[in-house]
Scaffold this active site. Structure first.
Site, PDB file in Angstrom:
ATOM      1  CE  LYS A 197      -1.583  -4.273   3.279  1.00  0.00           C
ATOM      2  NZ  LYS A 197      -1.955  -5.569   2.712  1.00  0.00           N
ATOM      3  CE1 TYR A 226      -3.935  -2.601   5.602  1.00  0.00           C
ATOM      4  CE2 TYR A 226      -3.276  -0.309   5.296  1.00  0.00           C
ATOM      5  CZ  TYR A 226      -3.664  -1.527   4.769  1.00  0.00           C
ATOM      6  OH  TYR A 226      -3.770  -1.674   3.411  1.00  0.00           O
ATOM      7  CB  SER A 260      -0.849  -0.023   1.275  1.00  0.00           C
ATOM      8  OG  SER A 260      -1.451   1.221   1.488  1.00  0.00           O
TER       9      SER A 260
HETATM   10  P1  NAD Z   1     -11.201  -6.417   1.097  1.00  0.00           P
HETATM   11  O1  NAD Z   1     -11.438  -6.436   2.569  1.00  0.00           O
HETATM   12  O2  NAD Z   1     -12.356  -6.114   0.216  1.00  0.00           O
HETATM   13  O3  NAD Z   1     -10.552  -7.807   0.626  1.00  0.00           O
HETATM   14  C1  NAD Z   1      -9.745  -8.585   1.475  1.00  0.00           C
HETATM   15  C2  NAD Z   1     -10.294 -10.003   1.418  1.00  0.00           C
HETATM   16  O4  NAD Z   1      -9.486 -10.846   2.227  1.00  0.00           O
HETATM   17  C3  NAD Z   1     -11.721 -10.088   1.953  1.00  0.00           C
HETATM   18  O5  NAD Z   1     -12.517 -10.768   1.007  1.00  0.00           O
HETATM   19  C4  NAD Z   1     -11.596 -10.880   3.264  1.00  0.00           C
HETATM   20  O6  NAD Z   1     -12.733 -11.665   3.510  1.00  0.00           O
HETATM   21  C5  NAD Z   1     -10.332 -11.700   2.979  1.00  0.00           C
HETATM   22  N1  NAD Z   1      -9.571 -12.081   4.173  1.00  0.00           N
HETATM   23  C6  NAD Z   1      -9.111 -11.292   5.170  1.00  0.00           C
HETATM   24  N2  NAD Z   1      -8.418 -12.007   6.066  1.00  0.00           N
HETATM   25  C7  NAD Z   1      -8.423 -13.294   5.619  1.00  0.00           C
HETATM   26  C8  NAD Z   1      -7.885 -14.514   6.108  1.00  0.00           C
HETATM   27  N3  NAD Z   1      -7.210 -14.565   7.259  1.00  0.00           N
HETATM   28  N4  NAD Z   1      -8.090 -15.638   5.391  1.00  0.00           N
HETATM   29  C9  NAD Z   1      -8.783 -15.620   4.236  1.00  0.00           C
HETATM   30  N5  NAD Z   1      -9.325 -14.493   3.724  1.00  0.00           N
HETATM   31  C10 NAD Z   1      -9.147 -13.356   4.419  1.00  0.00           C
HETATM   32  O7  NAD Z   1     -10.009  -5.400   0.825  1.00  0.00           O
HETATM   33  P2  NAD Z   1      -9.451  -4.842  -0.549  1.00  0.00           P
HETATM   34  O8  NAD Z   1      -9.723  -3.394  -0.593  1.00  0.00           O
HETATM   35  O9  NAD Z   1      -9.873  -5.692  -1.665  1.00  0.00           O
HETATM   36  O10 NAD Z   1      -7.890  -5.013  -0.276  1.00  0.00           O
HETATM   37  C11 NAD Z   1      -7.158  -6.141  -0.701  1.00  0.00           C
HETATM   38  C12 NAD Z   1      -5.713  -5.999  -0.229  1.00  0.00           C
HETATM   39  O11 NAD Z   1      -5.181  -4.786  -0.749  1.00  0.00           O
HETATM   40  C13 NAD Z   1      -5.558  -5.920   1.286  1.00  0.00           C
HETATM   41  O12 NAD Z   1      -4.393  -6.634   1.648  1.00  0.00           O
HETATM   42  C14 NAD Z   1      -5.394  -4.434   1.548  1.00  0.00           C
HETATM   43  O13 NAD Z   1      -4.641  -4.198   2.714  1.00  0.00           O
HETATM   44  C15 NAD Z   1      -4.647  -4.003   0.304  1.00  0.00           C
HETATM   45  N6  NAD Z   1      -4.834  -2.572  -0.002  1.00  0.00           N
HETATM   46  C16 NAD Z   1      -6.100  -2.069  -0.151  1.00  0.00           C
HETATM   47  C17 NAD Z   1      -6.270  -0.719  -0.431  1.00  0.00           C
HETATM   48  C18 NAD Z   1      -7.658  -0.113  -0.577  1.00  0.00           C
HETATM   49  O14 NAD Z   1      -7.781   1.108  -0.518  1.00  0.00           O
HETATM   50  N7  NAD Z   1      -8.711  -0.881  -0.802  1.00  0.00           N
HETATM   51  C19 NAD Z   1      -5.150   0.114  -0.576  1.00  0.00           C
HETATM   52  C20 NAD Z   1      -3.879  -0.442  -0.438  1.00  0.00           C
HETATM   53  C21 NAD Z   1      -3.736  -1.792  -0.153  1.00  0.00           C
HETATM   54  C1  UD1 Z   2      -6.331   5.591   4.114  1.00  0.00           C
HETATM   55  C2  UD1 Z   2      -5.422   5.023   5.192  1.00  0.00           C
HETATM   56  C3  UD1 Z   2      -4.270   4.286   4.513  1.00  0.00           C
HETATM   57  C4  UD1 Z   2      -4.796   3.195   3.570  1.00  0.00           C
HETATM   58  C5  UD1 Z   2      -5.727   3.857   2.546  1.00  0.00           C
HETATM   59  C6  UD1 Z   2      -6.369   2.866   1.606  1.00  0.00           C
HETATM   60  C7  UD1 Z   2      -5.623   6.473   7.145  1.00  0.00           C
HETATM   61  C8  UD1 Z   2      -4.927   7.465   8.013  1.00  0.00           C
HETATM   62  N1  UD1 Z   2      -4.947   6.093   6.052  1.00  0.00           N
HETATM   63  O1  UD1 Z   2      -5.568   6.453   3.342  1.00  0.00           O
HETATM   64  O2  UD1 Z   2      -3.445   3.672   5.486  1.00  0.00           O
HETATM   65  O3  UD1 Z   2      -3.729   2.574   2.889  1.00  0.00           O
HETATM   66  O4  UD1 Z   2      -6.787   4.549   3.261  1.00  0.00           O
HETATM   67  O5  UD1 Z   2      -7.203   1.977   2.299  1.00  0.00           O
HETATM   68  O6  UD1 Z   2      -6.712   6.020   7.450  1.00  0.00           O
HETATM   69  N2  UD1 Z   2     -11.426  12.004   3.897  1.00  0.00           N
HETATM   70  C9  UD1 Z   2     -12.354  12.928   4.314  1.00  0.00           C
HETATM   71  N3  UD1 Z   2     -13.481  12.479   4.919  1.00  0.00           N
HETATM   72  C10 UD1 Z   2     -13.736  11.146   5.126  1.00  0.00           C
HETATM   73  C11 UD1 Z   2     -12.777  10.205   4.687  1.00  0.00           C
HETATM   74  C12 UD1 Z   2     -11.623  10.666   4.072  1.00  0.00           C
HETATM   75  O7  UD1 Z   2     -12.163  14.133   4.151  1.00  0.00           O
HETATM   76  O8  UD1 Z   2     -14.780  10.819   5.703  1.00  0.00           O
HETATM   77  C13 UD1 Z   2     -10.208  12.483   3.209  1.00  0.00           C
HETATM   78  C14 UD1 Z   2      -8.918  12.107   3.915  1.00  0.00           C
HETATM   79  O9  UD1 Z   2      -8.585  13.054   4.882  1.00  0.00           O
HETATM   80  C15 UD1 Z   2      -7.945  12.049   2.733  1.00  0.00           C
HETATM   81  C16 UD1 Z   2      -8.822  11.608   1.558  1.00  0.00           C
HETATM   82  O10 UD1 Z   2     -10.162  11.880   1.941  1.00  0.00           O
HETATM   83  O11 UD1 Z   2      -7.449  13.331   2.451  1.00  0.00           O
HETATM   84  C17 UD1 Z   2      -8.695  10.132   1.250  1.00  0.00           C
HETATM   85  O12 UD1 Z   2      -8.946   9.383   2.431  1.00  0.00           O
HETATM   86  P1  UD1 Z   2      -8.993   7.780   2.446  1.00  0.00           P
HETATM   87  O13 UD1 Z   2      -9.926   7.308   1.391  1.00  0.00           O
HETATM   88  O14 UD1 Z   2      -9.270   7.347   3.846  1.00  0.00           O
HETATM   89  O15 UD1 Z   2      -7.539   7.328   1.994  1.00  0.00           O
HETATM   90  P2  UD1 Z   2      -6.090   7.699   2.572  1.00  0.00           P
HETATM   91  O16 UD1 Z   2      -6.166   8.836   3.522  1.00  0.00           O
HETATM   92  O17 UD1 Z   2      -5.184   7.851   1.426  1.00  0.00           O
END
Ligand code: NAD
Ligand code: UD1
Length: 357
Positions: free
Chosen positions: A158, A154, A130
């Site tokens: 990572k 979290y 991430s």
């Molecule tokens: P998500 O929660 O929709 O998907 C994660 C999936 O993993 C879910 O379906 C959950 O049921 C499954 N899971 C969790 N723990 C498990 C376990 N112990 N065994 C089996 N399954 C398990 O999240 P996402 O947004 O699709 O994210 C996927 C990955 O990408 C995660 O590792 C997350 O940290 C990473 N990531 C997400 C974002 C974001 O903004 N969505 C940003 C950066 C990184």
């Molecule tokens: C957040 C997480 C980051 C994670 C990423 C993707 C925190 C501090 N960081 O990042 O670790 O990898 O999500 O899952 O939680 N915002 C508002 N109002 C809201 C929600 C968000 O103003 O109700 C703003 C935030 O301040 C930010 C932007 O929207 O400026 C994006 O927020 P968000 O979607 O939570 O993503 P990140 O902050 O990038």
């Protein structure tokens, strides 16, 4: 060469389900392993339908990553060419409240997976890291060489998993590992049949905007309007979920490069967008007014985060295609068709992968 078989952990989740669809459409055979703690089994049914003739190449196991015996069974029955590892918990606030839950799920889960992979001679991995590992970046765009830091449990999971991957590669250069640092995924498949369906209270900006748009919350709280940015609100690099999914297919193909080693790529667009710009784009495509409440900064939030995309463009031959209006349009389409997320039971199959009904 025969058909490639990929294990996708967490493949039923938001990023996983979109990636599984792109993999199926790209001709891969896909085995999903998910405990469904934050996912719906209907997402998998819909992916299978959207994949059309390729839908039969998908199989799904309801398994927790920490269940070593179950993992052993899956690896014993299938020879995987590679693993894409999405499974993990991802709510930053919850990770601060329940650090052991996060360390156990994300770290123990990953270590168990890596051990079972090694035991079965499967040493090709794509891991979901991430942009959170850049902390509060001193310089933007963030390049893959920018300094790393983690501000919460979290983020520490990572960073730790990235380090574990670098260590196992150093110890055994037979591993090929790609660490993908995602920026901010937004939107849904253009069909509107799969999308983001967070359980509980969402943390991220656009799932909250979508809940305001359908009347599930009265207003969006804007966290901080005194940043040194175009309009005072935080700036992020939002990336269309389908672009992000395609980035995984590109990474998987890159694992065939014999010299890949253990390498990091940013997946972003290289463009920064403020909270207010994002809200405006959503209002434009949806025709909905999003009431705002200005509030103080959220602890742990950075001011401006966006990616350098050069390395991924050059080495993965991948580049994001979509802009923020495309992201908001696809999000709105998903929300209109599924205002409360995936239904608990009933299911109406879509007609094809382009979303034409
Ligand atoms: P998500 O929660 O929709 O998907 C994660 C999936 O993993 C879910 O379906 C959950 O049921 C499954 N899971 C969790 N723990 C498990 C376990 N112990 N065994 C089996 N399954 C398990 O999240 P996402 O947004 O699709 O994210 C996927 C990955 O990408 C995660 O590792 C997350 O940290 C990473 N990531 C997400 C974002 C974001 O903004 N969505 C940003 C950066 C990184
Ligand atoms: C957040 C997480 C980051 C994670 C990423 C993707 C925190 C501090 N960081 O990042 O670790 O990898 O999500 O899952 O939680 N915002 C508002 N109002 C809201 C929600 C968000 O103003 O109700 C703003 C935030 O301040 C930010 C932007 O929207 O400026 C994006 O927020 P968000 O979607 O939570 O993503 P990140 O902050 O990038």
């Amino acid at each position: 060469m025969g058909q490639k078989v990929v294990l996708v952990t967490g493949g039923a989740g938001y990023i996983g389900s979109h990636t599984v669809l792109q993999l199926l459409l790209g001709g891969f055979k896909v085995v999903v392993m998910d405990n469904f703690n934050n996912a719906s089994e209907i997402a998998m049914l819909r992916v299978r339908e959207l994949a059309g003739e390729f839908g039969n190449n998908l199989s799904v196991h309801k398994v927790d990553l920490r269940d070593r015996a179950a993992l052993e069974g899956i690896f014993a029955s299938t020879r995987f060419d590679a693993v894409i590892h999405f499974a993990g918990l991802k709510a930053v606030g919850e990770s601060v409240q329940k650090p052991l839950l996060y360390y156990n799920n994300n770290l123990v889960g990953t270590i168990t997976l890596l051990e079972v992979m090694a035991a079965h001679g499967c040493k090709k991995l794509v891991f979901s890291s991430s942009a959170t590992v850049y902390g509060w970046p001193k310089q933007v765009p963030c390049t893959e060489e920018s300094p790393l830091s983690a501000l919460n449990p979290y983020g520490r999971t990572k960073l730790a998993i990235e380090e574990i991957c670098r260590d196992i590669y150093r110890a055994d250069p037979g591993w090929k590992i790609i660490l993908l640092r995602y920026f901010n995924p937004v939107g849904a498949h253009p069909s509107g049949y799969i999308g983001e369906d967070p359980h509980g209270i969402p943390n991220n900006l656009m799932p909250l905007v979508q809940q305001v748009a359908v009347g599930r919350r009265p207003a969006l709280t804007v966290f901080g309007n005194d940043y040194n940015t175009v309009d005072g609100t935080g700036v992020r690099d939002y990336i269309h979920i389908v672009d992000l999914a395609d980035g995984h297919v590109a990474a998987l193909r890159k694992l065939d490069d014999p010299n890949i080693g253990c390498v990091v790529y940013n997946l972003g667009t290289g463009k920064g967008t403020s909270v207010l710009e994002m809200v405006k784009a959503f209002e434009k495509v949806s025709g909905k007014k999003i009431p705002l409440v200005m509030a103080g900064r959220r602890p742990g939030d950075a001011e401006i985060v966006y990616a350098s995309t050069e390395k991924a463009e050059r080495e993965l031959n991948w580049k994001a295609k979509y802009g923020i209006e495309d992201m908001c349009r696809s999000l709105w389409n998903w929300v209109c068709k599924n205002p409360y997320g995936y239904p608990s039971e009933e299911y109406i199959p879509p007609s094809n992968a382009n979303g034409e009904i």
